[in-house]
Design a protein around this motif. Sequence first.
Motif, PDB file in Angstrom:
ATOM      1  N   UNK A 188       0.995  -1.199   0.041  1.00  0.00           N
ATOM      2  CA  UNK A 188       0.096   0.038   0.007  1.00  0.00           C
ATOM      3  C   UNK A 188       0.705   1.255  -0.098  1.00  0.00           C
TER       4      UNK A 188
ATOM      5  N   UNK B 297      -2.704   3.217   6.125  1.00  0.00           N
ATOM      6  CA  UNK B 297      -3.883   3.559   5.518  1.00  0.00           C
ATOM      7  C   UNK B 297      -4.969   4.263   6.184  1.00  0.00           C
TER       8      UNK B 297
ATOM      9  N   UNK C 267      -9.058   5.733   7.125  1.00  0.00           N
ATOM     10  CA  UNK C 267     -10.463   5.020   7.398  1.00  0.00           C
ATOM     11  C   UNK C 267     -11.297   4.862   6.276  1.00  0.00           C
ATOM     12  N   UNK C 268     -10.924   5.331   5.075  1.00  0.00           N
ATOM     13  CA  UNK C 268     -11.840   5.421   4.102  1.00  0.00           C
ATOM     14  C   UNK C 268     -11.817   3.775   3.237  1.00  0.00           C
ATOM     15  N   UNK C 269     -13.189   3.224   3.089  1.00  0.00           N
ATOM     16  CA  UNK C 269     -13.338   1.858   2.440  1.00  0.00           C
ATOM     17  C   UNK C 269     -14.332   2.062   1.488  1.00  0.00           C
ATOM     18  N   UNK C 270     -14.062   1.822   0.125  1.00  0.00           N
ATOM     19  CA  UNK C 270     -15.110   1.978  -0.883  1.00  0.00           C
ATOM     20  C   UNK C 270     -14.648   1.047  -2.070  1.00  0.00           C
ATOM     21  N   UNK C 271     -15.647   0.704  -2.927  1.00  0.00           N
ATOM     22  CA  UNK C 271     -15.285  -0.188  -4.066  1.00  0.00           C
ATOM     23  C   UNK C 271     -14.573   0.704  -5.055  1.00  0.00           C
ATOM     24  N   UNK C 272     -13.824  -0.015  -5.949  1.00  0.00           N
ATOM     25  CA  UNK C 272     -13.100   0.826  -6.877  1.00  0.00           C
ATOM     26  C   UNK C 272     -13.761   1.901  -7.778  1.00  0.00           C
TER      27      UNK C 272
ATOM     28  N   UNK D 298     -14.724   4.860  -6.131  1.00  0.00           N
ATOM     29  CA  UNK D 298     -13.476   5.875  -6.126  1.00  0.00           C
ATOM     30  C   UNK D 298     -13.360   6.627  -7.533  1.00  0.00           C
TER      31      UNK D 298
ATOM     32  N   UNK E 111     -18.160  -6.010  -2.389  1.00  0.00           N
ATOM     33  CA  UNK E 111     -16.984  -5.454  -3.365  1.00  0.00           C
ATOM     34  C   UNK E 111     -15.632  -5.498  -2.699  1.00  0.00           C
ATOM     35  N   UNK E 112     -14.528  -5.516  -3.591  1.00  0.00           N
ATOM     36  CA  UNK E 112     -13.173  -5.523  -3.098  1.00  0.00           C
ATOM     37  C   UNK E 112     -12.873  -3.850  -2.865  1.00  0.00           C
ATOM     38  N   UNK E 113     -12.135  -3.560  -2.196  1.00  0.00           N
ATOM     39  CA  UNK E 113     -11.651  -2.171  -1.744  1.00  0.00           C
ATOM     40  C   UNK E 113     -10.815  -1.544  -2.736  1.00  0.00           C
ATOM     41  N   UNK E 114     -10.709  -0.291  -2.994  1.00  0.00           N
ATOM     42  CA  UNK E 114     -10.173   0.361  -4.022  1.00  0.00           C
ATOM     43  C   UNK E 114      -8.722   0.344  -3.766  1.00  0.00           C
ATOM     44  N   UNK E 115      -8.185   0.273  -2.417  1.00  0.00           N
ATOM     45  CA  UNK E 115      -6.828   0.167  -2.298  1.00  0.00           C
ATOM     46  C   UNK E 115      -6.398  -1.086  -1.765  1.00  0.00           C
ATOM     47  N   UNK E 116      -7.145  -1.603  -0.893  1.00  0.00           N
ATOM     48  CA  UNK E 116      -6.614  -2.833  -0.319  1.00  0.00           C
ATOM     49  C   UNK E 116      -7.102  -4.138  -1.243  1.00  0.00           C
TER      50      UNK E 116
ATOM     51  N   UNK F   6     -11.743  -7.452   7.352  1.00  0.00           N
ATOM     52  CA  UNK F   6     -12.600  -6.397   8.331  1.00  0.00           C
ATOM     53  C   UNK F   6     -13.778  -7.044   8.878  1.00  0.00           C
TER      54      UNK F   6
ATOM     55  N   UNK G 124      -1.408  -5.049   4.496  1.00  0.00           N
ATOM     56  CA  UNK G 124      -1.675  -3.980   4.518  1.00  0.00           C
ATOM     57  C   UNK G 124      -0.408  -2.820   4.856  1.00  0.00           C
TER      58      UNK G 124
ATOM     59  N   UNK H 236     -17.193   4.518   5.272  1.00  0.00           N
ATOM     60  CA  UNK H 236     -17.263   3.136   4.716  1.00  0.00           C
ATOM     61  C   UNK H 236     -18.419   2.979   3.815  1.00  0.00           C
ATOM     62  N   UNK H 237     -18.317   2.762   2.610  1.00  0.00           N
ATOM     63  CA  UNK H 237     -19.119   2.654   1.600  1.00  0.00           C
ATOM     64  C   UNK H 237     -20.393   1.597   2.170  1.00  0.00           C
TER      65      UNK H 237
ATOM     66  N   UNK I 115     -22.413  -0.680   0.730  1.00  0.00           N
ATOM     67  CA  UNK I 115     -21.956  -2.015   0.166  1.00  0.00           C
ATOM     68  C   UNK I 115     -21.083  -2.724   1.091  1.00  0.00           C
ATOM     69  N   UNK I 116     -20.271  -2.093   1.915  1.00  0.00           N
ATOM     70  CA  UNK I 116     -19.233  -2.673   2.771  1.00  0.00           C
ATOM     71  C   UNK I 116     -20.084  -2.874   4.199  1.00  0.00           C
TER      72      UNK I 116
END
Lengths: 139, 235
Positions: free
Chosen positions: A95, A123, A125-130, A133, B41-46, B53, B114, B193-194, B196-197
Amino acid sequence: MYGRKVKLRFFFVFFILIILSLSIFLILKSLEENVVYFKSPTEIKILSEVNKNKIRIGGMVKENSILIEEKKLRFIVTDFKNEINVVYSGVIPNLFAEGKGVVAEGFLKDRSFFSATKILAKHDENYMPPEVKKALEEK
Amino acid sequence: MFKYFEPNKIFSITSKAPKYVLFLFIIILTVGLIEALILSPEDYKQSHSVRIMYVHVPAAWICLGIFSMITFLSVIGYVFKIRNFFLISKSLAPSGFVFSVIALVTGSIWGKPTWGTWWAWDARITSMLILSLFYFIYLIAWRIYDNDDKAFKITTIITVAGIINVPIIKYSVDWWNTLHQQASINILSKSSIHVSMLYPLLIMTAAFTLFSLLIFLMKYNTELIKIKNKGLDRL
């Protein structure tokens, strides 16, 4: 309303809680230097003396600052007020990227130059699908 | 009033409850795992490592929640001499301990891909380890002193000392620089946190809560049987 014994037991528990909280607060306050996992570039700037001990610094990897030389990685850690140049050779976590958080462990050469022996990615605290983003970036 | 709960009456309810709880737990866990491991969904970064999680966060929440409950029950039970509250606390502790260990282990597994390290002595992780140790001491205390007034006193002191650590765990990421990221879910403001997650996370939390309830009921029934065997007709 309640018996004397009940009141005594209540105050016994209450005082234990107060005294322990106070002592833990004081201990943490006096050990604050060691409780923080890393120092920011600004905290390094105001350091009274640069010693030879191993420390950790942390912040954001500055955009367009990563420079890969032969077996050496150079980048700049910033907290958007002050900056530190970091030089490192070794394994980098997945990362680790420009514009993302980083914690570097190593030795301070002077107040703006740091030689890292280990790099950790921090990293946010933001989590979201690509897709989300992407949509956010297009906005 | 709690003093005069009759163990027989409580037992008639708590001895039937586990099978329904188990049934509900299996359903919700299945839905939660499908959501968490396949549909979310998978995360944009991880990318896929974010799926840890869905076990890590609920486990951490539940072990904090259980410790708070144990402390509350112990203090009230100690001040007003309510034996039943201690039996409830004692029965809640094992699942709290297990979830604190799960939170630490999954955190370690998550940390490697990570952050790049298995372990870091930062404030959040260290305070969580201390909570785990408090659970351990608490359980040991019950082993040494078996259901007498001394045990009530000692376990109450342990919980009161341990509860100071709970707000420290919660706010450690805000008070000090830590490697651990800040909280993603806030009750008062918008979560980072989105959606969907967020859903799989909440379903998994419900599943873990049911699991704790199941273990609690089984432990509590054992305690009630012990009391019945001693020939006491009230708690």
